[in-house]
Design a protein around this motif. Structure first.
Motif, PDB file in Angstrom:
ATOM      1  N   MET A  53      -1.308 -10.831   0.384  1.00 25.62           N
ATOM      2  CA  MET A  53      -0.832 -10.001  -0.729  1.00 25.62           C
ATOM      3  C   MET A  53      -1.943  -9.723  -1.749  1.00 25.62           C
ATOM      4  SD  MET A  53       2.281 -10.725  -3.439  1.00 25.62           S
ATOM      5  CE  MET A  53       1.534 -12.231  -4.073  1.00 25.62           C
ATOM      6  N   VAL A  54      -2.640 -10.783  -2.148  1.00 29.57           N
ATOM      7  CA  VAL A  54      -3.702 -10.638  -3.138  1.00 29.57           C
ATOM      8  C   VAL A  54      -4.819  -9.744  -2.603  1.00 29.57           C
ATOM      9  CG1 VAL A  54      -5.459 -11.863  -4.460  1.00 29.57           C
ATOM     10  CG2 VAL A  54      -3.188 -12.866  -4.206  1.00 29.57           C
ATOM     11  N   THR A  55      -5.131  -9.912  -1.307  1.00 29.05           N
ATOM     12  CA  THR A  55      -6.178  -9.082  -0.689  1.00 29.05           C
ATOM     13  C   THR A  55      -5.812  -7.606  -0.742  1.00 29.05           C
ATOM     14  OG1 THR A  55      -6.774 -10.889   0.805  1.00 29.05           O
ATOM     15  CG2 THR A  55      -7.519  -8.670   1.396  1.00 29.05           C
ATOM     16  N   MET A  56      -4.531  -7.308  -0.444  1.00 29.28           N
ATOM     17  CA  MET A  56      -4.080  -5.918  -0.487  1.00 29.28           C
ATOM     18  C   MET A  56      -4.138  -5.362  -1.904  1.00 29.28           C
ATOM     19  SD  MET A  56      -0.833  -6.027   2.141  1.00 29.28           S
ATOM     20  CE  MET A  56      -0.500  -4.275   1.895  1.00 29.28           C
ATOM     21  N   LEU A  57      -3.755  -6.180  -2.879  1.00 33.24           N
ATOM     22  CA  LEU A  57      -3.799  -5.736  -4.273  1.00 33.24           C
ATOM     23  C   LEU A  57      -5.240  -5.489  -4.719  1.00 33.24           C
ATOM     24  CD1 LEU A  57      -1.100  -8.005  -5.975  1.00 33.24           C
ATOM     25  CD2 LEU A  57      -1.016  -5.518  -5.707  1.00 33.24           C
ATOM     26  N   LEU A  58      -6.143  -6.360  -4.298  1.00 30.45           N
ATOM     27  CA  LEU A  58      -7.550  -6.181  -4.668  1.00 30.45           C
ATOM     28  C   LEU A  58      -8.139  -4.935  -4.027  1.00 30.45           C
ATOM     29  CD1 LEU A  58      -8.898  -9.856  -4.577  1.00 30.45           C
ATOM     30  CD2 LEU A  58      -8.416  -8.437  -6.581  1.00 30.45           C
ATOM     31  N   THR A  59      -7.699  -4.628  -2.811  1.00 25.54           N
ATOM     32  CA  THR A  59      -8.145  -3.396  -2.161  1.00 25.54           C
ATOM     33  C   THR A  59      -7.686  -2.182  -2.959  1.00 25.54           C
ATOM     34  OG1 THR A  59      -8.055  -4.439   0.025  1.00 25.54           O
ATOM     35  CG2 THR A  59      -8.052  -2.023  -0.044  1.00 25.54           C
ATOM     36  N   GLY A  60      -6.427  -2.219  -3.412  1.00 30.16           N
ATOM     37  CA  GLY A  60      -5.917  -1.145  -4.264  1.00 30.16           C
ATOM     38  C   GLY A  60      -6.640  -1.093  -5.597  1.00 30.16           C
ATOM     39  N   TYR A  61      -7.014  -2.275  -6.098  1.00 32.80           N
ATOM     40  CA  TYR A  61      -7.729  -2.349  -7.378  1.00 32.80           C
ATOM     41  C   TYR A  61      -9.109  -1.705  -7.272  1.00 32.80           C
ATOM     42  CZ  TYR A  61      -9.834  -4.450 -11.553  1.00 32.80           C
ATOM     43  OH  TYR A  61     -10.475  -4.658 -12.766  1.00 32.80           O
ATOM     44  N   VAL A  62      -9.762  -1.883  -6.134  1.00 34.21           N
ATOM     45  CA  VAL A  62     -11.066  -1.246  -5.909  1.00 34.21           C
ATOM     46  C   VAL A  62     -10.927   0.276  -5.985  1.00 34.21           C
ATOM     47  CG1 VAL A  62     -12.873  -0.823  -4.207  1.00 34.21           C
ATOM     48  CG2 VAL A  62     -12.042  -3.150  -4.587  1.00 34.21           C
ATOM     49  N   GLY A  73      -0.296  10.487  -3.079  1.00 34.92           N
ATOM     50  CA  GLY A  73      -0.494   9.655  -1.890  1.00 34.92           C
ATOM     51  C   GLY A  73      -1.742   8.808  -1.841  1.00 34.92           C
ATOM     52  N   VAL A  74      -2.443   8.635  -2.980  1.00 32.21           N
ATOM     53  CA  VAL A  74      -3.624   7.767  -3.000  1.00 32.21           C
ATOM     54  C   VAL A  74      -3.171   6.340  -3.286  1.00 32.21           C
ATOM     55  CG1 VAL A  74      -5.790   7.221  -4.176  1.00 32.21           C
ATOM     56  CG2 VAL A  74      -5.186   9.602  -3.697  1.00 32.21           C
ATOM     57  N   ALA A  75      -3.533   5.420  -2.414  1.00 28.22           N
ATOM     58  CA  ALA A  75      -3.045   4.045  -2.497  1.00 28.22           C
ATOM     59  C   ALA A  75      -3.914   3.204  -3.417  1.00 28.22           C
ATOM     60  CB  ALA A  75      -2.968   3.426  -1.107  1.00 28.22           C
ATOM     61  N   GLU A  76      -3.748   3.400  -4.742  1.00 32.07           N
ATOM     62  CA  GLU A  76      -4.433   2.530  -5.692  1.00 32.07           C
ATOM     63  C   GLU A  76      -3.569   1.284  -5.925  1.00 32.07           C
ATOM     64  OE1 GLU A  76      -2.348   2.726  -8.687  1.00 32.07           O
ATOM     65  OE2 GLU A  76      -1.382   3.897  -7.132  1.00 32.07           O
ATOM     66  N   MET A  77      -3.870   0.499  -6.944  1.00 32.66           N
ATOM     67  CA  MET A  77      -3.245  -0.814  -7.086  1.00 32.66           C
ATOM     68  C   MET A  77      -1.735  -0.724  -7.330  1.00 32.66           C
ATOM     69  SD  MET A  77      -4.386  -4.079  -9.390  1.00 32.66           S
ATOM     70  CE  MET A  77      -4.201  -3.239 -10.964  1.00 32.66           C
ATOM     71  N   PHE A  78      -1.296   0.227  -8.166  1.00 29.67           N
ATOM     72  CA  PHE A  78       0.133   0.338  -8.437  1.00 29.67           C
ATOM     73  C   PHE A  78       0.906   0.681  -7.167  1.00 29.67           C
ATOM     74  CE2 PHE A  78       3.751   3.137  -9.401  1.00 29.67           C
ATOM     75  CZ  PHE A  78       4.567   2.214 -10.034  1.00 29.67           C
ATOM     76  N   THR A  79       0.387   1.632  -6.388  1.00 30.38           N
ATOM     77  CA  THR A  79       1.031   2.016  -5.133  1.00 30.38           C
ATOM     78  C   THR A  79       1.141   0.823  -4.191  1.00 30.38           C
ATOM     79  OG1 THR A  79       0.063   4.220  -5.352  1.00 30.38           O
ATOM     80  CG2 THR A  79       0.951   3.635  -3.203  1.00 30.38           C
ATOM     81  N   THR A  80       0.051   0.052  -4.115  1.00 28.64           N
ATOM     82  CA  THR A  80       0.040  -1.125  -3.248  1.00 28.64           C
ATOM     83  C   THR A  80       1.057  -2.156  -3.705  1.00 28.64           C
ATOM     84  OG1 THR A  80      -2.320  -0.781  -2.823  1.00 28.64           O
ATOM     85  CG2 THR A  80      -1.418  -2.936  -2.266  1.00 28.64           C
ATOM     86  N   SER A  81       1.102  -2.405  -5.016  1.00 33.88           N
ATOM     87  CA  SER A  81       2.054  -3.397  -5.532  1.00 33.88           C
ATOM     88  C   SER A  81       3.488  -2.946  -5.311  1.00 33.88           C
ATOM     89  CB  SER A  81       1.795  -3.653  -7.021  1.00 33.88           C
ATOM     90  OG  SER A  81       2.039  -2.487  -7.792  1.00 33.88           O
ATOM     91  N   ARG A  82       3.740  -1.655  -5.460  1.00 37.56           N
ATOM     92  CA  ARG A  82       5.088  -1.127  -5.246  1.00 37.56           C
ATOM     93  C   ARG A  82       5.511  -1.286  -3.787  1.00 37.56           C
ATOM     94  NH1 ARG A  82       6.489   5.171  -6.165  1.00 37.56           N
ATOM     95  NH2 ARG A  82       5.050   5.244  -4.405  1.00 37.56           N
ATOM     96  N   ALA A  83       4.581  -1.031  -2.866  1.00 39.59           N
ATOM     97  CA  ALA A  83       4.882  -1.204  -1.440  1.00 39.59           C
ATOM     98  C   ALA A  83       5.150  -2.671  -1.111  1.00 39.59           C
ATOM     99  CB  ALA A  83       3.711  -0.683  -0.602  1.00 39.59           C
ATOM    100  N   LEU A  84       4.400  -3.569  -1.718  1.00 39.28           N
ATOM    101  CA  LEU A  84       4.604  -5.004  -1.478  1.00 39.28           C
ATOM    102  C   LEU A  84       5.950  -5.470  -2.022  1.00 39.28           C
ATOM    103  CD1 LEU A  84       1.016  -6.326  -2.285  1.00 39.28           C
ATOM    104  CD2 LEU A  84       2.159  -6.404  -0.060  1.00 39.28           C
ATOM    105  N   ALA A 105       8.613  -3.643  -2.354  1.00 38.15           N
ATOM    106  CA  ALA A 105       9.656  -3.092  -1.490  1.00 38.15           C
ATOM    107  C   ALA A 105       9.772  -3.871  -0.179  1.00 38.15           C
ATOM    108  CB  ALA A 105       9.359  -1.627  -1.191  1.00 38.15           C
ATOM    109  N   SER A 106       8.630  -4.296   0.381  1.00 40.55           N
ATOM    110  CA  SER A 106       8.659  -4.989   1.679  1.00 40.55           C
ATOM    111  C   SER A 106       9.032  -6.460   1.548  1.00 40.55           C
ATOM    112  CB  SER A 106       7.296  -4.857   2.375  1.00 40.55           C
ATOM    113  OG  SER A 106       6.282  -5.490   1.609  1.00 40.55           O
ATOM    114  N   GLN A 107       8.613  -7.100   0.448  1.00 41.46           N
ATOM    115  CA  GLN A 107       8.848  -8.533   0.274  1.00 41.46           C
ATOM    116  C   GLN A 107      10.062  -8.845  -0.592  1.00 41.46           C
ATOM    117  OE1 GLN A 107       5.237 -10.376  -1.155  1.00 41.46           O
ATOM    118  NE2 GLN A 107       3.992  -9.570   0.526  1.00 41.46           N
ATOM    119  N   ARG A 108      10.613  -7.804  -1.234  1.00 39.16           N
ATOM    120  CA  ARG A 108      11.744  -7.993  -2.150  1.00 39.16           C
ATOM    121  C   ARG A 108      11.441  -9.091  -3.166  1.00 39.16           C
ATOM    122  NH1 ARG A 108      16.136  -5.253  -0.263  1.00 39.16           N
ATOM    123  NH2 ARG A 108      16.029  -4.540   1.914  1.00 39.16           N
ATOM    124  N   ASP A 109      10.256  -8.946  -3.780  1.00 39.82           N
ATOM    125  CA  ASP A 109       9.761  -9.946  -4.723  1.00 39.82           C
ATOM    126  C   ASP A 109       8.984  -9.230  -5.820  1.00 39.82           C
ATOM    127  OD1 ASP A 109       8.669 -12.095  -6.061  1.00 39.82           O
ATOM    128  OD2 ASP A 109       8.044 -13.155  -4.247  1.00 39.82           O
TER     129      ASP A 109
END
Length: 212
Positions: free
Chosen positions: A1-10, A161-172, A174-178
């Motif tokens: 999860m953190v890795t995906m968020l950091l990728t979006g943060y970049v 459709g650009v997957a920055e950090m907010f988009t990534t966190s929103r997808a997480l 939705a998928s993790q229900r957390d």
């Protein structure tokens, strides 16, 4: 999860950095055009500022993305999304920076221009050596506010459709229900803004030798 968020943060940082590099100097050019005695140029720059400040950034992103196809027949695909975001952010923030620069330039007493002319300075020397350093100091707090806003505005890139950090966190979420990804993303935004505020304060202190 953190890795995906950091990728979006970049991705968010890339939007942030390109916007500053492009919008800060472009804003100066627009401000100079806005103050130009050549009326057509001044009116054009006023119109540019009015449109960019008076319409939503999200709408501008859609316009930049779709205009090449609908106006010129040039196909745009997913590969153009990030470019459209960068172009939109640069032109949007250049309009805001232009108005900040303009207010700073107009705040410089006319007597300083006249004194520089008496001393034999050219107009360009007067602007870059006398006026601009004072303008930078005066507008720095306002520029700092816009820079902090820019950090948060990078989240608008999700709209095309650009997957920055907010988009990534929103997808997480939705998928993790957390809600944890949202909390982590909020903390990252906050810390980034704190760092920027610290840097801007340091710059203001370094420029404190220019007294009003």
């Amino acid at each position: 999860m953190v890795t995906m968020l950091l990728t979006g943060y970049v991705t968010s940082l890339q939007i942030f950095a390109v916007t500053l590099v492009g919008a800060l100097p472009l804003g100066i050019l627009v401000a100079m055009g806005r103050l130009s005695k050549f009326k057509p140029l001044s009116i054009l720059c006023q119109l540019f500022i009015s449109i960019l400040r008076g319409t939503p950034l999200m709408l501008q992103m859609f316009a930049v993305f779709f205009i090449p196809y609908y106006v010129f027949g040039i196909p745009t695909g997913p590969g153009f999304m990030f470019t459209a975001v960068l172009i939109s952010f640069v032109i949007n923030y250049s309009a805001y920076f232009a108005e900040i620069y303009r207010s700073g330039i107009q705040s410089i007493p006319r007597g300083q221009y006249e004194a520089a002319e008496v001393l034999g300075y050219t107009k360009s020397q007067t602007f870059f050596h006398i006026v601009l350093p004072q303008v930078i100091k005066r507008v720095l707090p306002a520029i700092g506010n816009e820079v902090v806003t820019l950090v948060k505005d990078t989240s608008l890139a999700f709209s095309i459709g650009v997957a920055e950090m907010f988009t990534t966190s929103r997808a997480l979420v939705a998928s993790q229900r957390d809600m944890v990804p949202f909390i982590i993303a909020a903390l990252i935004y906050w810390v980034t803004c704190l760092v920027i505020e610290f840097i801007m304060r340091r710059i203001e202190r370094k420029l404190s030798y220019y007294h009003d």
